[in-house]
Design a protein around this motif. Structure first.
Motif, PDB file in Angstrom:
ATOM      1  N   ASP A   1       4.208 -21.886 -12.854  1.00 53.46           N
ATOM      2  CA  ASP A   1       5.215 -22.656 -13.283  1.00 53.46           C
ATOM      3  C   ASP A   1       5.825 -22.973 -11.991  1.00 53.46           C
ATOM      4  O   ASP A   1       6.804 -22.326 -11.152  1.00 53.46           O
ATOM      5  CB  ASP A   1       6.262 -22.185 -14.191  1.00 53.46           C
ATOM      6  N   PRO A   2       5.500 -24.030 -11.094  1.00 54.73           N
ATOM      7  CA  PRO A   2       6.009 -24.353  -9.637  1.00 54.73           C
ATOM      8  C   PRO A   2       7.575 -24.723  -9.703  1.00 54.73           C
ATOM      9  O   PRO A   2       8.042 -24.296  -8.504  1.00 54.73           O
ATOM     10  CB  PRO A   2       5.406 -25.811  -9.272  1.00 54.73           C
ATOM     11  N   GLN A   3       8.240 -24.996 -10.778  1.00 49.54           N
ATOM     12  CA  GLN A   3       9.539 -24.882 -10.598  1.00 49.54           C
ATOM     13  C   GLN A   3      10.422 -23.614 -10.801  1.00 49.54           C
ATOM     14  O   GLN A   3      11.636 -23.542 -10.694  1.00 49.54           O
ATOM     15  CB  GLN A   3      10.000 -26.033 -11.789  1.00 49.54           C
ATOM     16  N   PHE A   4       9.628 -22.742 -10.973  1.00 49.22           N
ATOM     17  CA  PHE A   4      10.081 -21.099 -11.466  1.00 49.22           C
ATOM     18  C   PHE A   4      11.155 -20.920 -10.457  1.00 49.22           C
ATOM     19  O   PHE A   4      12.394 -20.471 -10.654  1.00 49.22           O
ATOM     20  CB  PHE A   4       9.352 -20.308 -11.368  1.00 49.22           C
ATOM     21  N   ALA A   5      10.970 -20.838  -8.945  1.00 49.88           N
ATOM     22  CA  ALA A   5      12.018 -20.558  -7.876  1.00 49.88           C
ATOM     23  C   ALA A   5      13.457 -21.299  -8.160  1.00 49.88           C
ATOM     24  O   ALA A   5      14.391 -20.686  -7.849  1.00 49.88           O
ATOM     25  CB  ALA A   5      11.349 -20.569  -6.645  1.00 49.88           C
ATOM     26  N   GLU A   6      13.214 -22.587  -8.365  1.00 57.95           N
ATOM     27  CA  GLU A   6      14.293 -23.463  -8.725  1.00 57.95           C
ATOM     28  C   GLU A   6      15.214 -22.760  -9.983  1.00 57.95           C
ATOM     29  O   GLU A   6      16.497 -22.987  -9.763  1.00 57.95           O
ATOM     30  CB  GLU A   6      13.932 -24.907  -8.927  1.00 57.95           C
ATOM     31  N   LYS A   7      14.477 -22.843 -10.965  1.00 53.09           N
ATOM     32  CA  LYS A   7      15.125 -22.294 -12.088  1.00 53.09           C
ATOM     33  C   LYS A   7      15.914 -20.811 -12.150  1.00 53.09           C
ATOM     34  O   LYS A   7      16.675 -20.369 -12.729  1.00 53.09           O
ATOM     35  CB  LYS A   7      14.186 -22.188 -13.368  1.00 53.09           C
ATOM     36  N   LEU A   8      15.279 -19.977 -11.133  1.00 57.52           N
ATOM     37  CA  LEU A   8      16.048 -18.753 -10.727  1.00 57.52           C
ATOM     38  C   LEU A   8      17.281 -18.923 -10.404  1.00 57.52           C
ATOM     39  O   LEU A   8      18.014 -17.933 -10.358  1.00 57.52           O
ATOM     40  CB  LEU A   8      15.020 -18.104  -9.813  1.00 57.52           C
ATOM     41  N   GLU A   9      17.653 -20.141  -9.784  1.00 62.96           N
ATOM     42  CA  GLU A   9      19.267 -20.364  -9.439  1.00 62.96           C
ATOM     43  C   GLU A   9      20.104 -20.013 -10.690  1.00 62.96           C
ATOM     44  O   GLU A   9      21.244 -19.662 -10.375  1.00 62.96           O
ATOM     45  CB  GLU A   9      19.154 -21.822  -8.933  1.00 62.96           C
ATOM     46  N   HIS A  10      19.542 -20.199 -11.952  1.00 62.49           N
ATOM     47  CA  HIS A  10      20.455 -19.882 -12.952  1.00 62.49           C
ATOM     48  C   HIS A  10      20.789 -18.584 -13.119  1.00 62.49           C
ATOM     49  O   HIS A  10      21.731 -17.996 -13.602  1.00 62.49           O
ATOM     50  CB  HIS A  10      19.618 -20.579 -14.119  1.00 62.49           C
ATOM     51  N   PHE A  11      19.759 -17.648 -12.554  1.00 65.72           N
ATOM     52  CA  PHE A  11      20.098 -16.257 -12.532  1.00 65.72           C
ATOM     53  C   PHE A  11      20.661 -15.719 -11.062  1.00 65.72           C
ATOM     54  O   PHE A  11      20.710 -14.481 -10.864  1.00 65.72           O
ATOM     55  CB  PHE A  11      18.583 -15.451 -12.823  1.00 65.72           C
ATOM     56  N   GLY A  12      21.011 -16.581 -10.463  1.00 66.75           N
ATOM     57  CA  GLY A  12      21.877 -16.033  -9.149  1.00 66.75           C
ATOM     58  C   GLY A  12      21.349 -16.032  -7.990  1.00 66.75           C
ATOM     59  O   GLY A  12      21.850 -15.664  -6.946  1.00 66.75           O
ATOM     60  N   VAL A  13      20.247 -16.648  -7.752  1.00 67.00           N
ATOM     61  CA  VAL A  13      19.580 -16.650  -6.385  1.00 67.00           C
ATOM     62  C   VAL A  13      18.979 -17.864  -5.957  1.00 67.00           C
ATOM     63  O   VAL A  13      18.134 -18.572  -7.050  1.00 67.00           O
ATOM     64  CB  VAL A  13      18.639 -15.392  -6.168  1.00 67.00           C
ATOM     65  N   ASP A  14      19.105 -18.428  -4.588  1.00 62.82           N
ATOM     66  CA  ASP A  14      18.460 -19.529  -4.555  1.00 62.82           C
ATOM     67  C   ASP A  14      17.445 -19.424  -3.089  1.00 62.82           C
ATOM     68  O   ASP A  14      17.329 -20.471  -2.406  1.00 62.82           O
ATOM     69  CB  ASP A  14      19.426 -20.781  -4.208  1.00 62.82           C
TER      70      ASP A  14
END
Length: 103
Positions: free
Chosen positions: A5-18
């Motif tokens: 999922d190429p967008q996974f790192a961006e979606k991880l912002e939901h869990f508190g990290v960017d």
């Protein structure tokens, strides 16, 4: 076969990290980590960058071995904050176990 999922790192912002994409995988975090276990936390950050969420879920037990000593974050030359990425991945795993993940 792993799903990427190429967008996974961006979606991880939901869990508190960017900062996951700041890492260029130099390996400093793995070299300083007292766990020295299969390139931890470098491997988890790489999984995050390529969007291998299933691999993270399969390797979830490794996330709880982290002592959160902060050495990886302290020595990261890119200030990617690997320790915070690990904490965000823990939240991602818990959300998936509970079925509340919106990633």
């Amino acid at each position: 076969m792993a799903v990427v999922d190429p967008q996974f790192a961006e979606k991880l912002e939901h869990f508190g990290v960017d900062t996951a994409m700041e890492c260029f995988n130099c390996g400093t975090c793995a070299a300083i980590c007292p766990l020295i276990y299969e390139h931890f936390p470098r491997k988890m950050i790489r999984y995050t960058q390529i969007g291998a969420g299933e691999r993270i879920l399969e390797s979830a037990d490794e996330l709880w071995r982290c002592l959160h000593c902060g050495m990886c974050s302290h020595t990261c030359p890119r200030e990617a904050d690997p320790g915070e990425i690990i904490l965000a991945l823990r939240r991602f795993v818990i959300a998936n176990w509970r079925g509340t993940a919106h990633v």
